[in-house]
Design a protein around this motif. Structure first.
Motif, PDB file in Angstrom:
ATOM      1  N   LYS A  81       0.816  -1.229   0.000  1.00 26.83           N
ATOM      2  CA  LYS A  81       0.000   0.000   0.000  1.00 26.83           C
ATOM      3  C   LYS A  81       0.840   1.264   0.000  1.00 26.83           C
ATOM      4  N   ARG A  82       2.024   1.195  -0.565  1.00 22.61           N
ATOM      5  CA  ARG A  82       2.843   2.406  -0.693  1.00 22.61           C
ATOM      6  C   ARG A  82       3.680   2.307  -1.970  1.00 22.61           C
ATOM      7  N   LEU A  83       3.867   3.461  -2.619  1.00 22.62           N
ATOM      8  CA  LEU A  83       4.686   3.529  -3.824  1.00 22.62           C
ATOM      9  C   LEU A  83       5.399   4.875  -3.845  1.00 22.62           C
ATOM     10  N   THR A  84       6.717   4.833  -3.993  1.00 24.67           N
ATOM     11  CA  THR A  84       7.512   6.058  -4.091  1.00 24.67           C
ATOM     12  C   THR A  84       8.147   6.117  -5.468  1.00 24.67           C
ATOM     13  N   VAL A  85       7.870   7.202  -6.174  1.00 22.33           N
ATOM     14  CA  VAL A  85       8.384   7.408  -7.526  1.00 22.33           C
ATOM     15  C   VAL A  85       9.322   8.612  -7.513  1.00 22.33           C
ATOM     16  N   GLY A  86      10.463   8.485  -8.157  1.00 24.46           N
ATOM     17  CA  GLY A  86      11.402   9.585  -8.292  1.00 24.46           C
ATOM     18  C   GLY A  86      11.563   9.981  -9.745  1.00 24.46           C
ATOM     19  N   VAL A  87      11.797  11.255  -9.990  1.00 27.41           N
ATOM     20  CA  VAL A  87      12.041  11.775 -11.332  1.00 27.41           C
ATOM     21  C   VAL A  87      13.302  12.623 -11.284  1.00 27.41           C
ATOM     22  N   ILE A  88      14.234  12.383 -12.198  1.00 29.45           N
ATOM     23  CA  ILE A  88      15.421  13.234 -12.301  1.00 29.45           C
ATOM     24  C   ILE A  88      15.618  13.612 -13.764  1.00 29.45           C
ATOM     25  N   GLY A  89      16.194  14.781 -13.971  1.00 27.14           N
ATOM     26  CA  GLY A  89      16.420  15.278 -15.311  1.00 27.14           C
ATOM     27  C   GLY A  89      16.739  16.759 -15.265  1.00 27.14           C
ATOM     28  N   GLY A  90      16.534  17.424 -16.403  1.00 33.27           N
ATOM     29  CA  GLY A  90      16.809  18.847 -16.499  1.00 33.27           C
ATOM     30  C   GLY A  90      15.545  19.683 -16.441  1.00 33.27           C
ATOM     31  N   SER A  91      15.557  20.795 -17.165  1.00 35.90           N
ATOM     32  CA  SER A  91      14.455  21.752 -17.074  1.00 35.90           C
ATOM     33  C   SER A  91      13.146  21.203 -17.632  1.00 35.90           C
ATOM     34  N   ILE A  92      13.199  20.274 -18.584  1.00 39.64           N
ATOM     35  CA  ILE A  92      11.961  19.701 -19.121  1.00 39.64           C
ATOM     36  C   ILE A  92      11.199  18.985 -18.011  1.00 39.64           C
ATOM     37  N   SER A  93      11.879  18.099 -17.289  1.00 39.63           N
ATOM     38  CA  SER A  93      11.208  17.386 -16.202  1.00 39.63           C
ATOM     39  C   SER A  93      10.921  18.288 -15.014  1.00 39.63           C
ATOM     40  N   ALA A  94      11.665  19.383 -14.895  1.00 37.28           N
ATOM     41  CA  ALA A  94      11.369  20.362 -13.840  1.00 37.28           C
ATOM     42  C   ALA A  94      10.108  21.156 -14.147  1.00 37.28           C
ATOM     43  N   GLY A  95       9.595  21.058 -15.380  1.00 34.77           N
ATOM     44  CA  GLY A  95       8.322  21.688 -15.707  1.00 34.77           C
ATOM     45  C   GLY A  95       8.385  22.835 -16.678  1.00 34.77           C
ATOM     46  N   SER A  96       9.561  23.168 -17.177  1.00 30.89           N
ATOM     47  CA  SER A  96       9.669  24.292 -18.112  1.00 30.89           C
ATOM     48  C   SER A  96       8.852  24.011 -19.373  1.00 30.89           C
ATOM     49  N   GLY A  97       8.166  25.033 -19.843  1.00 27.62           N
ATOM     50  CA  GLY A  97       7.313  24.912 -21.010  1.00 27.62           C
ATOM     51  C   GLY A  97       5.856  24.694 -20.676  1.00 27.62           C
ATOM     52  N   ALA A  98       5.579  24.186 -19.487  1.00 30.19           N
ATOM     53  CA  ALA A  98       4.193  23.959 -19.057  1.00 30.19           C
ATOM     54  C   ALA A  98       3.694  25.222 -18.354  1.00 30.19           C
ATOM     55  N   GLU A  99       3.445  26.259 -19.145  1.00 31.13           N
ATOM     56  CA  GLU A  99       3.102  27.554 -18.575  1.00 31.13           C
ATOM     57  C   GLU A  99       1.655  27.632 -18.108  1.00 31.13           C
ATOM     58  N   ASP A 100       0.729  26.991 -18.814  1.00 30.56           N
ATOM     59  CA  ASP A 100      -0.681  27.091 -18.446  1.00 30.56           C
ATOM     60  C   ASP A 100      -1.391  25.742 -18.510  1.00 30.56           C
ATOM     61  N   ALA A 101      -0.633  24.672 -18.402  1.00 30.65           N
ATOM     62  CA  ALA A 101      -1.176  23.319 -18.319  1.00 30.65           C
ATOM     63  C   ALA A 101      -0.185  22.485 -17.517  1.00 30.65           C
ATOM     64  N   PRO A 102      -0.630  21.376 -16.927  1.00 33.26           N
ATOM     65  CA  PRO A 102       0.245  20.615 -16.034  1.00 33.26           C
ATOM     66  C   PRO A 102       1.465  20.038 -16.747  1.00 33.26           C
ATOM     67  N   PRO A 103       2.630  20.079 -16.111  1.00 35.96           N
ATOM     68  CA  PRO A 103       3.814  19.399 -16.661  1.00 35.96           C
ATOM     69  C   PRO A 103       3.643  17.888 -16.564  1.00 35.96           C
ATOM     70  N   TRP A 104       4.509  17.174 -17.267  1.00 34.71           N
ATOM     71  CA  TRP A 104       4.310  15.729 -17.376  1.00 34.71           C
ATOM     72  C   TRP A 104       4.411  15.012 -16.039  1.00 34.71           C
ATOM     73  N   VAL A 105       5.257  15.492 -15.137  1.00 38.07           N
ATOM     74  CA  VAL A 105       5.395  14.819 -13.843  1.00 38.07           C
ATOM     75  C   VAL A 105       4.104  14.937 -13.041  1.00 38.07           C
ATOM     76  N   ASN A 106       3.456  16.105 -13.075  1.00 37.32           N
ATOM     77  CA  ASN A 106       2.185  16.284 -12.375  1.00 37.32           C
ATOM     78  C   ASN A 106       1.102  15.381 -12.961  1.00 37.32           C
ATOM     79  N   ARG A 107       1.103  15.258 -14.267  1.00 36.77           N
ATOM     80  CA  ARG A 107       0.117  14.381 -14.915  1.00 36.77           C
ATOM     81  C   ARG A 107       0.327  12.925 -14.500  1.00 36.77           C
ATOM     82  N   LEU A 108       1.587  12.509 -14.436  1.00 37.88           N
ATOM     83  CA  LEU A 108       1.885  11.147 -13.993  1.00 37.88           C
ATOM     84  C   LEU A 108       1.426  10.933 -12.555  1.00 37.88           C
ATOM     85  N   GLU A 109       1.689  11.910 -11.705  1.00 35.84           N
ATOM     86  CA  GLU A 109       1.277  11.804 -10.306  1.00 35.84           C
ATOM     87  C   GLU A 109      -0.239  11.656 -10.195  1.00 35.84           C
ATOM     88  N   THR A 110      -0.962  12.419 -10.986  1.00 40.65           N
ATOM     89  CA  THR A 110      -2.421  12.324 -10.960  1.00 40.65           C
ATOM     90  C   THR A 110      -2.885  10.946 -11.398  1.00 40.65           C
TER      91      THR A 110
END
Length: 501
Positions: free
Chosen positions: A103-132
């Motif tokens: 009943k537990r899952l820990t996910v990690g994400v590493i990378g540069g500015s793309i995974s940090a969310g750059s470019g997702a100015e008015d919609a969720p970045p990919w990491v947030n979408r995965l979390e959802t």
């Protein structure tokens, strides 16, 4: 050692549990619910169910709601092509199985500015979408407590993360997504065995050796507009993906490719994948049409959505595989076996790392308050880019580190790395030398490069062992930058007992 023993006992207990009637029944029921929620039709054990269209996850807004009407932006064919390597995926199947049971899952994400969310100015970045997705599937349906740790750092390469991974990835992580295909040099030479690819392999080995034997997933972004290094925009092989896939096959790691799924659609100019312009050139007109927000970063409505769908598709396939073929006892044992020798000869991960970045760099490594150096955050978004900056020739910054090796071999030199900014404008040079307590060869770091990117690089020096090694960095009058400026930015210092030189 203790963590490794505990991990092996956990794997054994999990296998025993799954072999009981109750354990197998609970796992099967949960997986079938996940299948049904995803629109899967579970057929005979020989058929592959996870590629059936998935109809139930989230929309753009709001993030916390579940929408049964969601449709993939990617077609079935695109999702298949985007999964460039699946392999046996025993680590992924084990991680999902373990999550459902514990009943537990820990996910990690590493990378540069793309995974940090750059470019997702008015919609969720990919990491947030995965979390959802994870919270709406494993969380809501299976009752799993999902934690997603985004450790991506803008402007960095895998060499930085190799040294500082313990600061960005929790030790008990179950799944790690690695994204460096754009930031790591695409034309590193000689092929594979070079200063760019070697740190990447050592990073993978460090992640694979973590206590939970996590599933490591390579996510390859793609920068269509990249034009430096002699590439024309739209060159298919303009990133590091082709080299990194050698490591994919060697270590058996699932690999996902934006280029693989979407290059054809980009060429055709299909809405959502258009590359004749960027979103930022006209935010309203190009919304939902342009794949990229700017020359490097995918747009939140399109490119980031695609990246999340690739990871989600992989997880769905893993769930489908577990339902048809549960993780066996021998597979669990294999997961916790020692890693094979490095693919690149002698490229073993370092024994220990000491990484000082952010406020730790300012308070624990830098001596005093250096004159003509300013502690500044040069980021324009929520993810900070702190560092000491000087534009004044002759300005000196001093760093104190403990360069002793844990192995106790006093004559063994230790690698010290300075994280500094390299960019195409304003940047100057600095002289680096060991001032007291230790010895090293004097060297010069150069912050200027012709490529139109701004990334943290690591300047390596080998120093003699000392509890109080003082290293000085002095801004030089000499500069290569056409504008004649002298800017030097230092962001971190890493002390590593480097085993893979």
């Amino acid at each position: 050692m203790l963590a490794s023993v505990l991990a092996r006992w956990t794997a054994l207990l999990l296998t025993i549990y799954l072999q009981t009637c109750e354990g197998h029944y609970r796992l099967s029921q949960t997986l079938r619910k996940l299948h049904q929620e995803a629109g899967f039709h579970v057929r005979s054990s020989g058929e592959y169910a996870a590629e059936v269209a998935w109809n139930s996850t989230f929309l753009h807004q709001p993030l916390h709601r579940h929408h049964a009407g969601y449709r993939f932006m990617l077609s079935r064919r695109q999702r298949q092509r985007g999964m460039s390597y699946y392999g046996s995926a025993e680590r992924l199947r084990s991680a999902v199985t373990r999550a459902i049971i514990s009943k537990r899952l820990t996910v990690g994400v590493i990378g540069g500015s793309i995974s940090a969310g750059s470019g997702a100015e008015d919609a969720p970045p990919w990491v947030n979408r995965l979390e959802t997705y994870l919270k709406e599937s494993l969380g809501r349906i299976a009752g799993v407590n999902v934690t997603v740790n985004n450790g991506a750092v803008p402007g960095t390469t895998s060499a930085y993360m190799l040294a500082c991974v313990n600061m960005h990835v929790p030790k008990d992580v179950d799944i790690v997504v690695v994204e460096y295909s754009v930031n790591d040099d695409s034309r590193a030479f000689p092929p594979v065995d070079n200063p760019v690819r070697r740190p990447y392999e050592r990073l993978l080995r460090k992640l694979l050796a973590l206590p939970n034997a996590p599933a490591v997933i390579l996510l390859h972004a793609y920068a269509w507009f990249r034009s430096e290094d002699g590439f024309e925009p739209g060159t298919y092989y303009s990133n590091a993906e082709r080299d990194l896939n050698e490591l994919t096959a060697y270590y058996g790691l699932p690999s996902l490719s934006v280029r693989g799924c979407c290059y054809e659609a980009m060429l055709q100019g299909i809405p959502g994948f258009q590359v004749h312009t960027t979103r930022e050139s006209n935010m309203h007109k190009h919304k939902g049409l342009a794949f990229y927000y700017d020359a490097i970063h995918p747009d939140g409505y399109t490119g980031h959505r695609v990246m999340s769908e690739l990871v989600i598709t992989l997880l769905q396939r893993g769930i489908a595989d577990i339902l048809h073929t549960p993780v066996s006892e021998s597979e669990e044992a294999d997961i916790h076996n020692p890693l094979p020798p490095p693919m690149i000869r002698g490229n073993y991960e370092s024994l220990s790392d000491r990484c000082f970045v952010g406020d730790g760099f300012r308070t624990k490594a830098v001596i005093g308050k250096p004159q003509n150096w300013d502690w500044v955050n040069e980021s324009s978004n929520l993810r900070p880019k702190w560092g000491y900056v000087s534009t004044q020739p002759g300005s000196v910054l001093r760093i104190s580190v403990n360069s002793t090796a844990s192995s106790g071999a006093a004559d063994h030199p230790v690698l010290v790395q300075l994280a500094y900014l390299r960019s195409y404008a304003h940047m100057g040079k600095a002289a680096v030398k060991c001032e007291s307590g230790c010895n090293c060869d004097e060297s010069v770091l150069n912050g200027y490069q012709q490529a139109h990117t701004s990334l943290l690089n690591l300047h390596a020096i080998y120093v003699s062992q000392s509890e109080h090694c003082i290293i000085s960095i002095k801004v030089l009058e000499e500069t290569d930058v056409p504008d004649g400026e002298h800017k030097v930015k230092l962001a971190a210092v890493i002390v590593s007992e480097e085993a893979g030189q």
